[in-house]
Motif scaffolding. Structure first.
Motif, PDB file in Angstrom:
ATOM      1  N   UNK A 123       2.019 149.240  26.412  1.00 13.25           N
ATOM      2  CA  UNK A 123       2.244 148.000  27.166  1.00 13.25           C
ATOM      3  C   UNK A 123       0.943 147.454  27.717  1.00 13.25           C
ATOM      4  N   UNK A 124       0.911 147.212  28.999  1.00 17.46           N
ATOM      5  CA  UNK A 124      -0.296 146.607  29.585  1.00 17.46           C
ATOM      6  C   UNK A 124      -1.171 147.649  30.286  1.00 17.46           C
ATOM      7  N   UNK A 125      -0.911 148.926  30.023  1.00 15.81           N
ATOM      8  CA  UNK A 125      -1.708 149.994  30.639  1.00 15.81           C
ATOM      9  C   UNK A 125      -3.195 149.755  30.354  1.00 15.81           C
ATOM     10  N   UNK A 126      -3.990 149.739  31.398  1.00 14.33           N
ATOM     11  CA  UNK A 126      -5.368 149.261  31.229  1.00 14.33           C
ATOM     12  C   UNK A 126      -6.333 150.328  30.706  1.00 14.33           C
ATOM     13  N   UNK A 127      -5.998 151.607  30.884  1.00  8.37           N
ATOM     14  CA  UNK A 127      -6.989 152.619  30.467  1.00  8.37           C
ATOM     15  C   UNK A 127      -6.585 153.378  29.196  1.00  8.37           C
ATOM     16  N   UNK A 128      -5.561 152.901  28.489  1.00  8.79           N
ATOM     17  CA  UNK A 128      -5.139 153.560  27.249  1.00  8.79           C
ATOM     18  C   UNK A 128      -5.198 152.562  26.092  1.00  8.79           C
ATOM     19  N   UNK A 129      -5.904 152.945  25.041  1.00  9.34           N
ATOM     20  CA  UNK A 129      -6.057 152.075  23.876  1.00  9.34           C
ATOM     21  C   UNK A 129      -5.447 152.745  22.651  1.00  9.34           C
ATOM     22  N   UNK A 130      -5.097 151.906  21.675  1.00  4.70           N
ATOM     23  CA  UNK A 130      -4.446 152.399  20.462  1.00  4.70           C
ATOM     24  C   UNK A 130      -5.399 152.292  19.274  1.00  4.70           C
ATOM     25  N   UNK A 131      -5.467 153.363  18.483  1.00  7.76           N
ATOM     26  CA  UNK A 131      -6.332 153.341  17.291  1.00  7.76           C
ATOM     27  C   UNK A 131      -5.545 153.735  16.058  1.00  7.76           C
ATOM     28  N   UNK A 132      -6.007 153.195  14.926  1.00  7.96           N
ATOM     29  CA  UNK A 132      -5.546 153.661  13.619  1.00  7.96           C
ATOM     30  C   UNK A 132      -6.602 154.631  13.087  1.00  7.96           C
ATOM     31  N   UNK A 133      -6.213 155.401  12.087  1.00 16.02           N
ATOM     32  CA  UNK A 133      -7.121 156.446  11.580  1.00 16.02           C
ATOM     33  C   UNK A 133      -7.870 156.007  10.331  1.00 16.02           C
ATOM     34  N   UNK A 134      -7.561 154.807   9.834  1.00 13.07           N
ATOM     35  CA  UNK A 134      -8.170 154.318   8.601  1.00 13.07           C
ATOM     36  C   UNK A 134      -7.666 152.896   8.379  1.00 13.07           C
ATOM     37  N   UNK A 135      -8.301 152.173   7.486  1.00 12.30           N
ATOM     38  CA  UNK A 135      -7.729 150.925   6.979  1.00 12.30           C
ATOM     39  C   UNK A 135      -8.367 150.621   5.631  1.00 12.30           C
ATOM     40  N   UNK A 136      -7.793 149.659   4.927  1.00 11.98           N
ATOM     41  CA  UNK A 136      -8.386 149.219   3.664  1.00 11.98           C
ATOM     42  C   UNK A 136      -9.430 148.152   3.944  1.00 11.98           C
ATOM     43  N   UNK A 137     -10.348 148.006   3.018  1.00  8.66           N
ATOM     44  CA  UNK A 137     -11.437 147.036   3.209  1.00  8.66           C
ATOM     45  C   UNK A 137     -11.030 145.595   2.894  1.00  8.66           C
ATOM     46  N   UNK A 138      -9.997 145.430   2.044  1.00  6.90           N
ATOM     47  CA  UNK A 138      -9.601 144.065   1.662  1.00  6.90           C
ATOM     48  C   UNK A 138      -8.603 143.495   2.670  1.00  6.90           C
ATOM     49  N   UNK A 139      -8.518 142.166   2.712  1.00  7.73           N
ATOM     50  CA  UNK A 139      -7.617 141.514   3.671  1.00  7.73           C
ATOM     51  C   UNK A 139      -6.153 141.650   3.243  1.00  7.73           C
ATOM     52  N   UNK A 140      -5.918 141.595   1.924  1.00 11.55           N
ATOM     53  CA  UNK A 140      -4.555 141.729   1.403  1.00 11.55           C
ATOM     54  C   UNK A 140      -4.668 141.889  -0.109  1.00 11.55           C
ATOM     55  N   UNK A 141      -3.547 142.122  -0.779  1.00  5.48           N
ATOM     56  CA  UNK A 141      -3.604 142.163  -2.239  1.00  5.48           C
ATOM     57  C   UNK A 141      -2.880 143.341  -2.844  1.00  5.48           C
ATOM     58  N   UNK A 142      -3.129 143.567  -4.113  1.00  8.42           N
ATOM     59  CA  UNK A 142      -2.423 144.579  -4.887  1.00  8.42           C
ATOM     60  C   UNK A 142      -3.079 145.949  -4.707  1.00  8.42           C
ATOM     61  N   UNK A 143      -2.869 146.539  -3.541  1.00  8.13           N
ATOM     62  CA  UNK A 143      -3.425 147.852  -3.227  1.00  8.13           C
ATOM     63  C   UNK A 143      -2.284 148.725  -2.701  1.00  8.13           C
ATOM     64  N   UNK A 144      -1.461 149.194  -3.610  1.00  2.00           N
ATOM     65  CA  UNK A 144      -0.233 149.904  -3.245  1.00  2.00           C
ATOM     66  C   UNK A 144      -0.521 151.056  -2.276  1.00  2.00           C
ATOM     67  N   UNK A 145       0.221 151.051  -1.200  1.00  6.46           N
ATOM     68  CA  UNK A 145       0.111 152.153  -0.250  1.00  6.46           C
ATOM     69  C   UNK A 145      -0.943 151.957   0.815  1.00  6.46           C
ATOM     70  N   UNK A 146      -1.673 150.858   0.775  1.00  7.28           N
ATOM     71  CA  UNK A 146      -2.772 150.669   1.729  1.00  7.28           C
ATOM     72  C   UNK A 146      -2.367 149.768   2.895  1.00  7.28           C
ATOM     73  N   UNK A 147      -3.168 149.801   3.950  1.00  4.48           N
ATOM     74  CA  UNK A 147      -2.925 149.010   5.165  1.00  4.48           C
ATOM     75  C   UNK A 147      -4.224 148.267   5.489  1.00  4.48           C
TER      76      UNK A 147
END
Ligand code: PEP
Length: 253
Positions: free
Chosen positions: A57-81
């Motif tokens: 929510x708006x908790x000020x001292x806790x941030x959310x992270x992902x562990x990886x992402x794909x380099x492209x903005x979108x497209x035919x990359x099955x299984x990627x984020x």
């Protein structure tokens, strides 16, 4: 700006139900117990992000992270984020260059450079990992290697973009082994990292970037590691899966 940070990397652990319980405990303890200038980051599996974001929510001292992402903005990359997808659900940071991704998924310096651009373009904070394997340290090659990792993936960034990064020094021999780098080893490398950054971007940026240590950090060694002059906190794997232990680490500044 240089910040005190305890970042937990959950890796491929916990079901959503287990993860929500863990995240909720961390959020409540962080609200009740942490001094205001310490930030907690939770890097949770992709499946957990939306639900954990709601909890934060708006908790000020806790941030959310992902562990990886794909380099492209979108497209035919099955299984990627993509970074864009992460940004759209309120993710704040993305871990890039973790040694497990370099090793198991053969992530190259150039690929990481592209991923960094994607994360920065989407106004999230990359947590860029670097660090040497045991054989490299045994032959005293750790400084050359870390310099190469930084230069090859990061030094095409503008000073403005570079200053948005968090860097994590994670000697591979210390990850998940129970054997952490000594305080002297951590401080020596963190000081070196700032020197390399200073040569490229100047001392102002080198002194402002947050450099975390990762590798078998636990509540019992965090105080000593975090009191090193150039260590701004930790990237914590195994010990971040226990809420009490993780928040105790975050209280070690
Ligand atoms: C990590 O994988 O980033 C890590 C530091 O793991 P651990 O704390 O378990 O050594």
């Amino acid at each position: 700006m240089r910040k005190k940070i305890a970042a937990g990397n959950w890796k491929m652990n916990t079901t959503v139900e287990e993860g929500l319980k863990l995240a909720s405990e961390v959020i409540h303890m962080a609200q009740d117990e942490l001094i205001t200038d310490v930030s907690v980051i939770m890097a949770v599996p992709f499946t957990h992000l939306v639900a954990v974001k709601k909890l934060i929510g708006s908790s000020s001292n806790v941030l959310l992270a992902a562990q990886n992402c794909h380099q492209a903005a979108s497209g035919a990359f099955t299984g990627e984020i993509s970074a864009e997808m992460l940004k759209a659900i309120g993710v704040n940071c993305v871990i890039l260059g973790h040694s497990e991704r370099r090793e198991y998924y053969k992530e190259s310096f150039t690929l990481l450079e592209e991923k960094l651009q994607a994360v920065l373009q989407n106004e999230m904070t990359p947590i860029f990992c670097c660090g040497e394997k045991l054989d490299v340290r045994q032959s005293n090659g750790q400084f050359d290697l870390v310099k190469e990792q930084l230069a090859a993936s990061l030094f095409s960034l503008s000073p403005e973009d570079f200053s948005k990064l968090i860097i994590a020094y994670e000697p591979v021999w210390a990850i998940g082994t129970g054997v952490n780098a000594s305080d002297d080893q951590a401080q020596e490398m963190h000081h070196f990292i700032r020197k390399v950054i200073s040569q490229k971007y100047g001392s102002g940026i080198a002194n402002e970037v947050s450099v975390l240590y990762g590798g078998s950090v636990k509540a019992s060694n965090a105080k000593d590691l975090f009191s090193c002059a150039d260590v701004d906190g930790g990237l914590i794997g195994g010990a971040s899966l226990d809420s009490r232990g993780f928040v105790d680490i975050a209280k070690s500044f």
